[in-house]
Design a protein around this motif. Structure first.
Motif, PDB file in Angstrom:
ATOM      1  N   THR A 238       2.285   3.146  16.287  1.00 56.54           N
ATOM      2  CA  THR A 238       2.624   3.943  15.107  1.00 56.54           C
ATOM      3  C   THR A 238       3.047   5.349  15.677  1.00 56.54           C
ATOM      4  O   THR A 238       2.422   5.911  16.731  1.00 56.54           O
ATOM      5  CB  THR A 238       1.734   3.650  14.092  1.00 56.54           C
ATOM      6  OG1 THR A 238       0.638   4.595  14.312  1.00 56.54           O
ATOM      7  CG2 THR A 238       1.347   2.570  13.635  1.00 56.54           C
ATOM      8  N   GLU A 239       3.575   6.193  14.896  1.00 56.68           N
ATOM      9  CA  GLU A 239       3.846   7.404  15.146  1.00 56.68           C
ATOM     10  C   GLU A 239       2.547   8.219  14.953  1.00 56.68           C
ATOM     11  O   GLU A 239       2.520   9.158  15.851  1.00 56.68           O
ATOM     12  CB  GLU A 239       4.951   8.072  14.147  1.00 56.68           C
ATOM     13  CG  GLU A 239       5.153   9.482  14.258  1.00 56.68           C
ATOM     14  CD  GLU A 239       6.424  10.318  13.501  1.00 56.68           C
ATOM     15  OE1 GLU A 239       6.786  11.302  13.928  1.00 56.68           O
ATOM     16  OE2 GLU A 239       6.556   9.560  12.494  1.00 56.68           O
ATOM     17  N   ARG A 279       6.820   7.051  17.797  1.00 54.67           N
ATOM     18  CA  ARG A 279       5.760   6.250  18.437  1.00 54.67           C
ATOM     19  C   ARG A 279       5.630   6.509  19.978  1.00 54.67           C
ATOM     20  O   ARG A 279       4.833   5.868  20.527  1.00 54.67           O
ATOM     21  CB  ARG A 279       5.503   4.887  17.875  1.00 54.67           C
ATOM     22  CG  ARG A 279       6.701   3.894  18.657  1.00 54.67           C
ATOM     23  CD  ARG A 279       6.549   2.608  17.808  1.00 54.67           C
ATOM     24  NE  ARG A 279       7.444   1.622  18.594  1.00 54.67           N
ATOM     25  CZ  ARG A 279       6.971   0.571  19.442  1.00 54.67           C
ATOM     26  NH1 ARG A 279       5.845   0.517  19.683  1.00 54.67           N
ATOM     27  NH2 ARG A 279       7.832  -0.266  19.884  1.00 54.67           N
TER      28      ARG A 279
END
Length: 333
Positions: A238-239, A279
């Motif tokens: 994920t970011e 990400r």
């Protein structure tokens, strides 16, 4: 010949009644008619005298003739003017009637044409035996009140592993044998990819990557004018995890020698940089191939680090843009 028309010739002794050049048996003025046989000294009866000179166009006894037998030109002119006025009145009256008739035909044509156009716009006349629709007005266009969806954002696709499903490899991320940035050419050396993120780091970077769920690191090395740069891209689910790893990072990415590029940035000072988008965390390690220490005045090293960091950013963003474009072109489910 006078203006009044042909006249009978005067007869004398020994002359034929038809005039010179005409003999017996010839026909002069009418088919099968002979002029009256008279002796030159015999005058016709009074009731026949006017018949000898009756010719159209102003002979004695005709309208417009004067007592002496000459035409009355004034009377003839008045009669001609009267006839012309009568003809003009007839023509004007006839023209008005014709104009009214033409106008009626044009009006009828317009009505019929308009009716035909209305039928065409409404789908034509109804088939024989079917009832015509009660509402024949042209339908108005309708518009949806739902606003179209905005185009997909490329960053959405490089921020979540569930959307970012395109193939990913070192050669795909760093293609070709060289790259040029703003007219500055760099030759590509070795490339590598590993899922052991901590193994390709120096200092405290390894723990920062591992602690935040790094799944892969892809690397490539480029050289230009004695300056070598290894660029690495660390991938996270994920970011949020990538952003956290960037904040915690110390140390830097390990250099990647090979493919004509010797070992560099060992036991010396090099330039290290770390950044993130979506990400992905992208990193550079830049220094001189001969092992010389990098100082703040070595613009060639800083320029090379900037160029390779910009290239990594562009490649990651292009990945998201390609996937967003594909999603926009895909048919609705």
């Amino acid at each position: 010949m006078s203006f009044g028309g042909p006249q009978w010739p005067q007869q004398g002794p020994g002359q034929q009644p038809y005039g010179p050049g005409q003999g017996q048996g010839q026909q002069g003025y009418g088919q099968g008619q002979q002029p009256p046989q008279q002796h030159p000294w015999q005058q016709p009866p009074p009731h026949q005298q006017h018949q000898q000179h009756q010719q159209p166009g102003g002979f004695p006894g005709a309208p417009g003739a004067q007592p002496d037998g000459t035409p009355d030109w004034g009377a003839l002119a008045d009669a001609s003017a009267t006839r012309d006025r009568r003809k003009r009145r007839l023509m004007i009256g006839g023209g008005a009637v014709a104009a009214l008739a033409v106008g009626a035909v044009v009006a009828t044509t317009i009505v019929v044409t308009n009716k035909s156009n209305d039928e065409a716009k409404n789908g034509g006349t109804a088939p024989t035996g079917s009832a015509a629709p009660s509402d024949t007005a042209t339908p108005s266009p309708t518009f949806s009140s739902v606003a179209p969806l905005p185009p997909p954002n490329p960053r959405d696709y490089i921020s979540d592993a569930k959307k970012d499903t395109a193939p990913l490899s070192a050669e795909g991320l760093f293609p070709g044998t060289k790259l040029t940035m703003s007219g500055r050419p760099y030759r590509k050396g070795a490339t590598a990819s590993t899922t052991n993120c901590a193994a390709v780091t120096v200092g405290g970077l390894g723990s920062a990557l591992a602690d935040n769920g790094c799944t892969r690191v892809l690397r490539a090395t480029y050289v230009k004018d004695g300056v070598a740069v290894t660029v690495g891209v660390a991938v996270f689910p994920t970011e949020k995890q990538a952003t956290q790893a960037k904040k915690q990072a110390t140390g830097g990415i390990a250099t990647l020698p090979g493919a004509g590029v010797g070992d560099f940035c060992h036991a010396t000072v090099c330039l290290r940089r770390t950044n993130a988008i979506g990400r992905y965390v992208y990193l550079t390690q830049a220094g001189f191939q001969n092992g010389r220490k990098v100082t703040t005045g070595d613009q060639s090293v800083f320029q090379a680090s900037d160029d390779l960091g910009t290239f990594a950013f562009n490649q990651i963003y292009a990945r998201g843009k390609a996937q967003a474009s594909a999603a926009a072109d895909a048919p609705a489910q």
